[in-house]
Design a protein around this motif. Structure first.
Motif, mmCIF file in Angstrom:
data_model
loop_
_atom_site.group_PDB
_atom_site.id
_atom_site.type_symbol
_atom_site.label_atom_id
_atom_site.label_comp_id
_atom_site.label_asym_id
_atom_site.label_seq_id
_atom_site.Cartn_x
_atom_site.Cartn_y
_atom_site.Cartn_z
ATOM 1 N N THR A 194 -18.811 -11.798 -2.333
ATOM 2 C CA THR A 194 -18.290 -12.168 -3.670
ATOM 3 C C THR A 194 -19.346 -12.149 -4.725
ATOM 4 O O THR A 194 -20.557 -12.464 -4.433
ATOM 5 N N LEU A 195 -18.875 -12.185 -5.710
ATOM 6 C CA LEU A 195 -19.745 -11.982 -7.034
ATOM 7 C C LEU A 195 -20.136 -13.236 -7.380
ATOM 8 O O LEU A 195 -19.341 -14.149 -7.210
ATOM 9 N N ALA A 196 -21.497 -13.625 -7.808
ATOM 10 C CA ALA A 196 -22.314 -14.652 -8.088
ATOM 11 C C ALA A 196 -22.743 -14.635 -9.516
ATOM 12 O O ALA A 196 -23.183 -13.771 -10.016
ATOM 13 N N PRO A 197 -23.001 -15.814 -10.253
ATOM 14 C CA PRO A 197 -23.485 -15.807 -11.462
ATOM 15 C C PRO A 197 -24.754 -15.406 -11.688
ATOM 16 O O PRO A 197 -25.502 -15.433 -10.518
ATOM 17 N N ARG A 198 -25.038 -14.580 -12.479
ATOM 18 C CA ARG A 198 -26.431 -14.233 -12.776
ATOM 19 C C ARG A 198 -26.883 -14.740 -13.902
ATOM 20 O O ARG A 198 -26.246 -15.273 -14.890
ATOM 21 N N LYS A 199 -28.332 -14.890 -14.330
ATOM 22 C CA LYS A 199 -28.948 -15.496 -15.551
ATOM 23 C C LYS A 199 -28.551 -14.689 -16.809
ATOM 24 O O LYS A 199 -28.369 -15.325 -17.775
ATOM 25 N N ASP A 200 -28.255 -13.516 -16.814
ATOM 26 C CA ASP A 200 -27.757 -12.775 -17.880
ATOM 27 C C ASP A 200 -26.248 -13.116 -18.611
ATOM 28 O O ASP A 200 -25.805 -12.643 -19.505
ATOM 29 N N GLY A 201 -25.672 -13.928 -17.586
ATOM 30 C CA GLY A 201 -24.293 -14.304 -18.164
ATOM 31 C C GLY A 201 -23.217 -13.500 -17.202
ATOM 32 O O GLY A 201 -21.874 -13.932 -17.301
ATOM 33 N N ASN A 202 -23.637 -12.487 -16.543
ATOM 34 C CA ASN A 202 -22.532 -11.757 -15.770
ATOM 35 C C ASN A 202 -22.546 -12.229 -14.379
ATOM 36 O O ASN A 202 -23.226 -13.328 -14.115
ATOM 37 N N ARG A 203 -21.573 -11.893 -13.748
ATOM 38 C CA ARG A 203 -21.814 -12.173 -11.998
ATOM 39 C C ARG A 203 -21.904 -10.674 -11.245
ATOM 40 O O ARG A 203 -21.228 -9.908 -11.889
ATOM 41 N N ALA A 204 -22.321 -10.959 -9.997
ATOM 42 C CA ALA A 204 -22.854 -9.569 -9.395
ATOM 43 C C ALA A 204 -22.821 -10.031 -7.817
ATOM 44 O O ALA A 204 -23.178 -11.125 -7.642
ATOM 45 N N VAL A 205 -22.973 -8.850 -7.199
ATOM 46 C CA VAL A 205 -23.269 -9.005 -5.802
ATOM 47 C C VAL A 205 -23.886 -7.482 -5.419
ATOM 48 O O VAL A 205 -23.544 -6.661 -6.160
ATOM 49 N N THR A 206 -24.994 -7.610 -4.669
ATOM 50 C CA THR A 206 -25.528 -6.308 -4.230
ATOM 51 C C THR A 206 -25.305 -6.051 -2.778
ATOM 52 O O THR A 206 -25.393 -6.833 -2.018
ATOM 53 N N VAL A 207 -24.927 -4.763 -2.543
ATOM 54 C CA VAL A 207 -24.820 -4.469 -1.220
ATOM 55 C C VAL A 207 -25.570 -3.219 -1.011
ATOM 56 O O VAL A 207 -25.700 -2.293 -1.737
ATOM 57 N N ALA A 208 -26.124 -3.196 0.210
ATOM 58 C CA ALA A 208 -27.141 -1.938 0.560
ATOM 59 C C ALA A 208 -26.206 -0.761 1.561
ATOM 60 O O ALA A 208 -25.510 -1.361 2.239
ATOM 61 N N LEU A 209 -26.391 0.187 0.933
ATOM 62 C CA LEU A 209 -25.435 1.408 1.255
ATOM 63 C C LEU A 209 -26.403 2.496 2.021
ATOM 64 O O LEU A 209 -27.419 2.731 1.264
ATOM 65 N N PRO A 210 -25.747 3.149 2.665
ATOM 66 C CA PRO A 210 -26.657 4.303 3.317
ATOM 67 C C PRO A 210 -27.050 5.353 2.134
ATOM 68 O O PRO A 210 -25.860 5.475 1.361
ATOM 69 N N ALA A 211 -28.035 6.144 2.042
ATOM 70 C CA ALA A 211 -28.336 6.935 1.181
ATOM 71 C C ALA A 211 -27.489 8.154 1.187
ATOM 72 O O ALA A 211 -26.922 8.628 2.251
ATOM 73 N N THR A 212 -27.242 8.588 0.175
ATOM 74 C CA THR A 212 -26.448 10.111 -0.085
ATOM 75 C C THR A 212 -25.240 9.860 0.716
ATOM 76 O O THR A 212 -24.827 10.578 1.714
ATOM 77 N N SER A 213 -24.198 8.741 0.348
ATOM 78 C CA SER A 213 -23.011 8.501 0.840
ATOM 79 C C SER A 213 -22.114 8.280 -0.175
ATOM 80 O O SER A 213 -22.370 8.047 -1.290
ATOM 81 N N THR A 214 -20.614 8.406 0.173
ATOM 82 C CA THR A 214 -19.700 8.060 -0.719
ATOM 83 C C THR A 214 -18.776 7.232 -0.266
ATOM 84 O O THR A 214 -18.358 7.143 1.054
ATOM 85 N N HIS A 215 -18.267 6.305 -1.225
ATOM 86 C CA HIS A 215 -17.647 5.083 -0.664
ATOM 87 C C HIS A 215 -16.360 4.722 -1.624
ATOM 88 O O HIS A 215 -16.456 4.840 -2.750
ATOM 89 N N SER A 216 -15.331 4.079 -1.086
ATOM 90 C CA SER A 216 -14.205 3.649 -1.934
ATOM 91 C C SER A 216 -14.319 2.197 -1.916
ATOM 92 O O SER A 216 -14.679 1.628 -0.921
ATOM 93 N N PHE A 217 -13.917 1.705 -2.978
ATOM 94 C CA PHE A 217 -13.780 0.104 -3.341
ATOM 95 C C PHE A 217 -13.046 -0.276 -4.275
ATOM 96 O O PHE A 217 -12.462 0.766 -5.045
ATOM 97 N N ARG A 218 -12.778 -1.411 -4.324
ATOM 98 C CA ARG A 218 -11.838 -2.077 -5.311
ATOM 99 C C ARG A 218 -12.453 -3.899 -5.432
ATOM 100 O O ARG A 218 -13.011 -4.059 -4.542
ATOM 101 N N TYR A 219 -11.921 -4.227 -6.686
ATOM 102 C CA TYR A 219 -12.338 -5.756 -6.670
ATOM 103 C C TYR A 219 -11.007 -6.365 -6.555
ATOM 104 O O TYR A 219 -9.904 -5.971 -6.750
#
Length: 91
Positions: A41-66
């Protein structure tokens, strides 16, 4: 918006959205979390946006949506490509 930070064995991808567009809670869901809402879930950041960080394997491809409140699904306009109804990202 997608922000990437390459690491030795992975890439940290930060999914970023404006603070109030769309309103309410938003999750990023994709093949990296078995399409389960609420895990990233995206959370508020100090810059006024909201974000979440996910660690993914290097050199990989992923499908996603919000997924926002009210069962509102949407894509990331900054993703490299689309895969049917999904956004795609390459690490």
């Amino acid at each position: 918006m997608l922000e990437r930070r390459p690491r030795e064995d992975r890439t940290e991808v930060t999914f970023v959205l404006p603070a109030d567009t769309p309103p309410g809670p938003v999750s990023v869901v994709g093949d990296f979390n078995n399409w389960q809402p609420g895990i990233h879930t995206l959370a508020p950041r100090k810059d006024g946006n909201r974000a979440v960080t996910v660690a993914l394997p290097a050199t990989s491809t992923h499908s996603f949506r919000y997924l926002a409140a009210g069962d509102y699904w949407f894509n990331d306009d900054n993703a490299e490509t689309q895969d049917g109804p999904n956004s795609r990202l390459h690490t």
